[in-house]
Design an enzyme around this catalytic site. Structure first.
Site, PDB file in Angstrom:
ATOM      1  N   CYS A  88       0.837  -1.203   0.000  1.00 41.54           N
ATOM      2  CA  CYS A  88       0.000   0.000   0.000  1.00 41.54           C
ATOM      3  C   CYS A  88       0.876   1.258   0.000  1.00 41.54           C
ATOM      4  CB  CYS A  88      -0.995  -0.032   1.164  1.00 41.54           C
ATOM      5  SG  CYS A  88      -2.415   1.072   0.901  1.00 41.54           S
ATOM      6  N   HIS A 177      -3.602  -5.354   0.244  1.00 44.07           N
ATOM      7  CA  HIS A 177      -3.154  -5.803   1.562  1.00 44.07           C
ATOM      8  C   HIS A 177      -3.132  -7.327   1.631  1.00 44.07           C
ATOM      9  CE1 HIS A 177      -2.785  -1.901   3.480  1.00 44.07           C
ATOM     10  NE2 HIS A 177      -3.856  -1.544   2.782  1.00 44.07           N
ATOM     11  N   GLU A 179      -1.335  -8.902   3.762  1.00 45.46           N
ATOM     12  CA  GLU A 179      -0.941  -9.261   5.133  1.00 45.46           C
ATOM     13  C   GLU A 179      -2.105  -9.398   6.098  1.00 45.46           C
ATOM     14  OE1 GLU A 179      -1.176  -4.735   5.484  1.00 45.46           O
ATOM     15  OE2 GLU A 179      -1.107  -6.292   3.925  1.00 45.46           O
TER      16      GLU A 179
END
Length: 244
Positions: A88, A177, A179
């Site tokens: 990001c 994202h 993660e």
């Protein structure tokens, strides 16, 4: 292996990657830039992870540490040529630090969304094992508007052309994202800036609805994150063996 993690908000940490690292017995050094922590000499590190945050890359007056961060990224990626993964804001910082351009997005992307790999994305080891189309968590209002020279786009969406890119053979940026964990939506929705963007994009009760959506997709997201982690660590170990 020495890993440096640059964070811009305490709750925007490496997420599921922390579980993978712990399982492998690997520790890491975290620098919380928004809290005033100083970036150490990057020459001592083998891999750099740069996370997301509510800041924008052009806000150097509000966040002077962005200048030092960009210089550190440039040193690590361009001069040392060591493995890098930016997520990001970290993706946008990579682009700008090495000659690209970041701008406000024409359309913010927030929520679980689909994107498509390019031909090069299918071949690249970082994204090679993903399903097609890719289903990912998005939460951004800026984008890479101009790629640095020598960069290759790996994935795109209708609203955002540069969803993933590689520079050289060692530096990657992911706008989405990868993660995410079970706590991500609740932790981020507690941040006023994020809560506002979430409501603007998805309307009332957005946090609850997005959490349900992420929970539904989380096993899949974590499997894809594991593939990225494995490819990234292979890249880092290979680079480390060459240097030594």
């Amino acid at each position: 292996m020495n890993i440096l993690v640059l964070q811009h908000l305490a709750v925007e940490h490496p997420g599921i990657f922390r579980d993978f690292l712990r399982a492998d017995g690997i520790t890491w050094t975290t620098v919380e830039l928004d809290a005033g922590e100083v970036i150490p000499d990057v020459d001592a590190f083998d891999l750099m992870l740069v996370m997301g945050g509510p800041q924008d890359v052009w806000q150097e007056s509000e966040h002077p540490w962005l200048r030092e961060e960009k210089a550190a990224i440039r040193r690590f990626v361009v001069e040392l040529k060591r493995p890098y993964l930016g997520i990001c804001l970290g993706h946008q910082l990579l682009a700008e630090s090495i000659g690209g351009r970041v701008a406000p997005a024409a359309c913010a992307e927030v929520g679980m969304m689909s994107l498509l790999r390019t031909d090069e994305g299918f071949r690249d080891p970082l994204l090679a094992g993903f399903d097609e189309p890719m289903t990912v968590l998005q939460w951004h209002g800026a984008e890479v508007a101009g790629l640095p020279e020598g960069a290759t786009i790996l994935a795109s969406s209708e609203a955002c052309r540069v969803q993933a890119f590689r520079w050289g053979a060692h530096a990657y940026g992911l706008q989405f994202h990868i993660e995410a964990t079970a706590d991500t939506v609740a932790e981020w929705a507690a941040i006023p800036t994020y809560a506002a963007s979430l409501e603007a994009a998805l309307g009332a009760d957005a946090a609850e609805r997005l959490k349900s959506d992420v929970d539904l997709h989380l096993p899949h997201l974590n499997r894809e994150a594991s593939k990225v982690y494995t490819a990234l660590m292979t890249l880092a170990r290979t680079a480390l063996s060459v240097e030594t």
